[in-house]
Design a protein around this motif. Structure first.
Motif, PDB file in Angstrom:
ATOM      1  N   ASP A  36      78.281  57.269  20.547  1.00  0.00           N
ATOM      2  CA  ASP A  36      77.954  58.663  20.214  1.00  0.00           C
ATOM      3  C   ASP A  36      78.419  59.627  21.308  1.00  0.00           C
ATOM      4  N   GLY A  37      79.609  59.397  21.839  1.00  0.00           N
ATOM      5  CA  GLY A  37      80.192  60.289  22.830  1.00  0.00           C
ATOM      6  C   GLY A  37      79.822  59.989  24.275  1.00  0.00           C
ATOM      7  N   LYS A  38      78.880  59.091  24.518  1.00  0.00           N
ATOM      8  CA  LYS A  38      78.492  58.723  25.884  1.00  0.00           C
ATOM      9  C   LYS A  38      79.248  57.463  26.296  1.00  0.00           C
ATOM     10  N   SER A  39      79.897  57.508  27.459  1.00  0.00           N
ATOM     11  CA  SER A  39      80.721  56.391  27.923  1.00  0.00           C
ATOM     12  C   SER A  39      79.949  55.473  28.856  1.00  0.00           C
ATOM     13  N   TYR A  40      80.163  54.184  28.670  1.00  0.00           N
ATOM     14  CA  TYR A  40      79.594  53.145  29.526  1.00  0.00           C
ATOM     15  C   TYR A  40      80.700  52.138  29.820  1.00  0.00           C
ATOM     16  N   THR A  41      80.648  51.540  30.984  1.00  0.00           N
ATOM     17  CA  THR A  41      81.521  50.414  31.293  1.00  0.00           C
ATOM     18  C   THR A  41      80.617  49.249  31.633  1.00  0.00           C
ATOM     19  N   LEU A  42      80.836  48.131  30.943  1.00  0.00           N
ATOM     20  CA  LEU A  42      79.986  46.984  31.191  1.00  0.00           C
ATOM     21  C   LEU A  42      80.835  45.727  31.311  1.00  0.00           C
ATOM     22  N   PRO A  43      80.417  44.801  32.169  1.00  0.00           N
ATOM     23  CA  PRO A  43      81.121  43.524  32.261  1.00  0.00           C
ATOM     24  C   PRO A  43      80.726  42.642  31.079  1.00  0.00           C
ATOM     25  N   SER A  44      81.693  41.950  30.524  1.00  0.00           N
ATOM     26  CA  SER A  44      81.405  41.134  29.342  1.00  0.00           C
ATOM     27  C   SER A  44      82.270  39.882  29.326  1.00  0.00           C
ATOM     28  N   ARG A  45      81.735  38.831  28.732  1.00  0.00           N
ATOM     29  CA  ARG A  45      82.491  37.599  28.494  1.00  0.00           C
ATOM     30  C   ARG A  45      82.797  37.445  27.005  1.00  0.00           C
ATOM     31  N   ALA A  46      82.431  38.435  26.215  1.00  0.00           N
ATOM     32  CA  ALA A  46      82.609  38.363  24.767  1.00  0.00           C
ATOM     33  C   ALA A  46      84.082  38.474  24.397  1.00  0.00           C
ATOM     34  N   PHE A  47      84.436  37.840  23.279  1.00  0.00           N
ATOM     35  CA  PHE A  47      85.821  37.839  22.822  1.00  0.00           C
ATOM     36  C   PHE A  47      86.063  38.770  21.646  1.00  0.00           C
ATOM     37  N   VAL A  52      80.476  41.882  21.778  1.00  0.00           N
ATOM     38  CA  VAL A  52      80.161  42.832  22.863  1.00  0.00           C
ATOM     39  C   VAL A  52      78.943  43.657  22.492  1.00  0.00           C
ATOM     40  N   LEU A  53      78.903  44.158  21.253  1.00  0.00           N
ATOM     41  CA  LEU A  53      77.753  44.961  20.829  1.00  0.00           C
ATOM     42  C   LEU A  53      76.476  44.126  20.802  1.00  0.00           C
ATOM     43  N   ALA A  54      76.570  42.888  20.362  1.00  0.00           N
ATOM     44  CA  ALA A  54      75.395  42.009  20.348  1.00  0.00           C
ATOM     45  C   ALA A  54      74.952  41.694  21.774  1.00  0.00           C
ATOM     46  N   GLU A  55      75.916  41.417  22.653  1.00  0.00           N
ATOM     47  CA  GLU A  55      75.615  41.092  24.049  1.00  0.00           C
ATOM     48  C   GLU A  55      74.947  42.267  24.755  1.00  0.00           C
ATOM     49  N   SER A  56      75.357  43.489  24.412  1.00  0.00           N
ATOM     50  CA  SER A  56      74.775  44.659  25.063  1.00  0.00           C
ATOM     51  C   SER A  56      73.459  45.098  24.429  1.00  0.00           C
ATOM     52  N   GLY A  57      73.069  44.454  23.317  1.00  0.00           N
ATOM     53  CA  GLY A  57      71.780  44.757  22.697  1.00  0.00           C
ATOM     54  C   GLY A  57      71.795  46.014  21.851  1.00  0.00           C
ATOM     55  N   ILE A  58      72.968  46.461  21.431  1.00  0.00           N
ATOM     56  CA  ILE A  58      73.075  47.671  20.625  1.00  0.00           C
ATOM     57  C   ILE A  58      73.014  47.275  19.148  1.00  0.00           C
ATOM     58  N   PRO A  59      71.980  47.722  18.436  1.00  0.00           N
ATOM     59  CA  PRO A  59      71.906  47.403  17.008  1.00  0.00           C
ATOM     60  C   PRO A  59      72.928  48.220  16.226  1.00  0.00           C
TER      61      PRO A  59
END
Length: 127
Positions: A36-47, A52-59
């Motif tokens: 929604d226009g807000k930027s985040y950078t996160l480390p991930s091992r997802a492919f 990535v969305l599931a790993e970050s807990g974003i429904p």
């Protein structure tokens, strides 16, 4: 088991553990996530985007707008954009009622089209 065989077995086990650790930490990469226009950078091992969305807990909701698609593969420095769907009410002036939508669309003409009420533009009379 002689002394040399024990050392070779231990060295092989250490190499396997070191390789597993390098693989584990080497697969982690930065992912740019815009929600929604807000930027985040996160480390991930997802492919994939969905992982990535599931790993970050974003429904996510089926009406959310996600780019690239959920099943798209992610590379190094990948970017994921999520626009969440929201409830929208449109007043139908001709019918006198409300049209309820749950959509990620924000452009009024597109909202009317989704509601089955394409916008009407005034005609211009040519002289």
């Amino acid at each position: 088991m002689n002394h040399l065989t024990k050392r070779l077995t231990l060295a092989a086990a250490l190499c396997v553990l070191l390789g597993a650790a390098l693989l584990f930490f080497g697969l982690q990469r930065p992912v740019a996530l815009v929600v929604d226009g807000k930027s985040y950078t996160l480390p991930s091992r997802a492919f994939s985007v969905g992982a990535v969305l599931a790993e970050s807990g974003i429904p996510i909701h089926e009406a959310d707008r996600i780019a690239p698609p959920l099943n798209a593969a992610l590379g190094w420095g990948a970017a994921v954009r999520l626009e969440r769907a929201r409830p929208v009410q449109i007043l139908d002036a001709s019918g006198g009622g409300l049209i309820n939508l749950h959509t990620a669309e924000r452009i009024p003409a597109n909202l009317l089209a989704q509601a089955g009420r394409p916008p009407r533009y005034p005609s211009v009379d040519a002289e």
